[in-house]
Design a protein around this motif. Structure first.
Motif, PDB file in Angstrom:
ATOM      1  N   ILE A   1       0.447   4.289  -2.743  1.00  0.00           N
ATOM      2  CA  ILE A   1       0.244   5.700  -2.424  1.00  0.00           C
ATOM      3  C   ILE A   1       1.348   6.558  -3.038  1.00  0.00           C
ATOM      4  O   ILE A   1       1.099   7.647  -3.552  1.00  0.00           O
ATOM      5  CB  ILE A   1       0.185   5.893  -0.893  1.00  0.00           C
ATOM      6  CG1 ILE A   1      -1.052   5.191  -0.327  1.00  0.00           C
ATOM      7  CG2 ILE A   1       0.139   7.377  -0.537  1.00  0.00           C
ATOM      8  CD1 ILE A   1      -1.093   5.106   1.178  1.00  0.00           C
TER       9      ILE A   1
ATOM     10  N   LEU B   1      -8.560   1.690  -1.358  1.00  0.00           N
ATOM     11  CA  LEU B   1      -7.356   2.259  -1.958  1.00  0.00           C
ATOM     12  C   LEU B   1      -7.306   1.949  -3.459  1.00  0.00           C
ATOM     13  O   LEU B   1      -6.916   2.800  -4.270  1.00  0.00           O
ATOM     14  CB  LEU B   1      -6.117   1.696  -1.261  1.00  0.00           C
ATOM     15  CG  LEU B   1      -4.780   2.384  -1.573  1.00  0.00           C
ATOM     16  CD1 LEU B   1      -4.773   3.805  -1.047  1.00  0.00           C
ATOM     17  CD2 LEU B   1      -3.620   1.594  -0.957  1.00  0.00           C
ATOM     18  N   TYR B   2      -7.705   0.736  -3.799  1.00  0.00           N
ATOM     19  CA  TYR B   2      -7.740   0.340  -5.209  1.00  0.00           C
ATOM     20  C   TYR B   2      -8.692   1.243  -5.992  1.00  0.00           C
ATOM     21  O   TYR B   2      -8.365   1.714  -7.092  1.00  0.00           O
ATOM     22  CB  TYR B   2      -8.189  -1.118  -5.332  1.00  0.00           C
ATOM     23  CG  TYR B   2      -7.997  -1.690  -6.713  1.00  0.00           C
ATOM     24  CD1 TYR B   2      -6.831  -2.368  -7.055  1.00  0.00           C
ATOM     25  CD2 TYR B   2      -8.990  -1.545  -7.680  1.00  0.00           C
ATOM     26  CE1 TYR B   2      -6.651  -2.883  -8.327  1.00  0.00           C
ATOM     27  CE2 TYR B   2      -8.814  -2.057  -8.961  1.00  0.00           C
ATOM     28  CZ  TYR B   2      -7.642  -2.736  -9.275  1.00  0.00           C
ATOM     29  OH  TYR B   2      -7.475  -3.229 -10.549  1.00  0.00           O
TER      30      TYR B   2
ATOM     31  N   GLN C   1      -7.942  -2.034   1.601  1.00  0.00           N
ATOM     32  CA  GLN C   1      -7.196  -2.228   0.354  1.00  0.00           C
ATOM     33  C   GLN C   1      -8.090  -1.974  -0.862  1.00  0.00           C
ATOM     34  O   GLN C   1      -7.653  -1.369  -1.848  1.00  0.00           O
ATOM     35  CB  GLN C   1      -6.638  -3.651   0.314  1.00  0.00           C
ATOM     36  CG  GLN C   1      -5.551  -3.915   1.341  1.00  0.00           C
ATOM     37  CD  GLN C   1      -5.370  -5.390   1.618  1.00  0.00           C
ATOM     38  OE1 GLN C   1      -5.584  -6.223   0.743  1.00  0.00           O
ATOM     39  NE2 GLN C   1      -4.998  -5.728   2.844  1.00  0.00           N
TER      40      GLN C   1
ATOM     41  N   VAL D   1      -2.067   1.107  -8.706  1.00  0.00           N
ATOM     42  CA  VAL D   1      -2.401  -0.173  -8.064  1.00  0.00           C
ATOM     43  C   VAL D   1      -2.036  -1.346  -8.971  1.00  0.00           C
ATOM     44  O   VAL D   1      -2.527  -2.461  -8.782  1.00  0.00           O
ATOM     45  CB  VAL D   1      -3.910  -0.241  -7.713  1.00  0.00           C
ATOM     46  CG1 VAL D   1      -4.260   0.765  -6.647  1.00  0.00           C
ATOM     47  CG2 VAL D   1      -4.770  -0.040  -8.966  1.00  0.00           C
TER      48      VAL D   1
ATOM     49  N   TYR E   1      -7.188   4.809  -6.599  1.00  0.00           N
ATOM     50  CA  TYR E   1      -6.078   4.969  -7.546  1.00  0.00           C
ATOM     51  C   TYR E   1      -6.259   4.201  -8.856  1.00  0.00           C
ATOM     52  O   TYR E   1      -5.322   4.134  -9.661  1.00  0.00           O
ATOM     53  CB  TYR E   1      -4.759   4.544  -6.881  1.00  0.00           C
ATOM     54  CG  TYR E   1      -4.304   5.499  -5.806  1.00  0.00           C
ATOM     55  CD1 TYR E   1      -3.819   6.762  -6.130  1.00  0.00           C
ATOM     56  CD2 TYR E   1      -4.376   5.150  -4.461  1.00  0.00           C
ATOM     57  CE1 TYR E   1      -3.421   7.646  -5.149  1.00  0.00           C
ATOM     58  CE2 TYR E   1      -3.978   6.036  -3.470  1.00  0.00           C
ATOM     59  CZ  TYR E   1      -3.494   7.280  -3.813  1.00  0.00           C
ATOM     60  OH  TYR E   1      -3.101   8.156  -2.840  1.00  0.00           O
TER      61      TYR E   1
ATOM     62  N   MET F   1       0.817  -1.214   0.000  1.00  0.00           N
ATOM     63  CA  MET F   1       0.000   0.000   0.000  1.00  0.00           C
ATOM     64  C   MET F   1       0.853   1.268   0.000  1.00  0.00           C
ATOM     65  O   MET F   1       0.471   2.277  -0.580  1.00  0.00           O
ATOM     66  CB  MET F   1      -0.958  -0.009   1.190  1.00  0.00           C
ATOM     67  CG  MET F   1      -2.046  -1.062   1.057  1.00  0.00           C
ATOM     68  SD  MET F   1      -3.167  -1.152   2.470  1.00  0.00           S
ATOM     69  CE  MET F   1      -4.128   0.333   2.247  1.00  0.00           C
TER      70      MET F   1
ATOM     71  N   LYS G   1       0.895   6.232  -6.887  1.00  0.00           N
ATOM     72  CA  LYS G   1      -0.482   6.468  -7.336  1.00  0.00           C
ATOM     73  C   LYS G   1      -0.899   5.432  -8.389  1.00  0.00           C
ATOM     74  O   LYS G   1      -1.612   5.736  -9.342  1.00  0.00           O
ATOM     75  CB  LYS G   1      -0.641   7.893  -7.887  1.00  0.00           C
ATOM     76  CG  LYS G   1      -0.469   8.979  -6.835  1.00  0.00           C
ATOM     77  CD  LYS G   1      -0.680  10.357  -7.426  1.00  0.00           C
ATOM     78  CE  LYS G   1      -0.755  11.427  -6.352  1.00  0.00           C
ATOM     79  NZ  LYS G   1       0.384  11.429  -5.419  1.00  0.00           N
TER      80      LYS G   1
END
Length: 246
Positions: A168, A220-221, A217, A173, A224, A164, A171
């Protein structure tokens, strides 16, 4: 009278409801792991390289599955055949995935991967011998191995978090497969359901926490995904320009 009939009906339905909850992990987890992670390893096979894919989640899952097989043994935690069969299948699947990492990794990374996997097997073996020799009674054995297995379970769910930071920073995945996060979430939900009745804190606790990790997760996916596609498109365009110039 109606209330009594309803109670009788609920009692008859209870074993059926429990059997459904117990069956969810049995049918979903091994097949889901094989199906959803297949595209990642097909991609590795086609490119002949693991590129930036991390083996950490697979090493953590391998370690976790071995410990839960140990936990489910009759002389540790009786009547846990489902725990043994599913985690036994999980161990086999992870061995296959790790072998692909070994085959398609650079020499230095390959050696490190083999050493870690061997150390994991040795550690589980040492714990098994020590607990079975020094701890007597299934209740105490379940407690000792269950506590260690909880740590392994949390490690398995937290392992993708190591990627992760890269997500980040870049930027992108691209090297945090959606399929892995999705499978982890389904796995956490299924095992949490399994542990509800009778309640097993060693299974419910880490898998409930793992569900939260997996959802993080996936969020986050989603955050981005668009920038990842833009980077992939730009990289392909640059490669095409380079070929044209040649």
């Amino acid at each position: 009278m109606k209330k009594w009939q309803q109670q009788q009906q609920d009692q008859r339905m209870e074993p059926f409801k429990i059997s459904i909850l117990k069956s969810v992990p049995k049918f979903s987890i091994p097949s889901l792991s094989l199906v959803v992670l297949m595209p990642t390893f097909i991609n590795i096979y086609k490119k002949g390289s693991v590129e930036q894919y991390s083996p950490v989640p697979y090493l953590a899952t391998f370690f976790n599955c071995m410990f839960w097989v140990l936990y489910g043994l009759p002389f540790v935690h009786p009547n846990s055949i489902l725990v043994i069969t599913i985690n036994g299948a999980g161990t086999f699947i992870e061995v296959v995935y790790l072998l692909l990492f070994v085959i398609y990794s650079p020499n230095k990374k390959r050696l490190k991967l083999i050493v870690i996997a061997v150390l994991e097997v040795v550690f589980v073996g040492v714990v098994a011998v020590a607990v079975l020799s020094l701890v007597h009674g299934t209740k105490d054995r379940s407690r000792v191995i269950g506590i260690i297995a909880i740590v392994g379970n949390i490690m398995m769910y937290a392992a993708p978090l190591s990627v992760m930071k890269m997500v980040i920073t870049t930027k992108s995945v691209e090297y945090m497969p959606f399929s892995l996060s999705f499978a982890s979430m389904c796995n956490g939900v299924a095992w949490t359901m399994y542990a509800i009745h009778p309640f097993d804190p060693y299974i419910a606790g880490p898998n409930g926490l793992g569900t939260v990790f997996s959802v993080a997760q996936l969020l986050l996916y989603a955050a981005y995904y668009k920038s990842t596609q833009e980077q992939i498109t730009a990289r392909k365009a640059k490669a095409e320009i380079g070929l044209t110039e040649v």
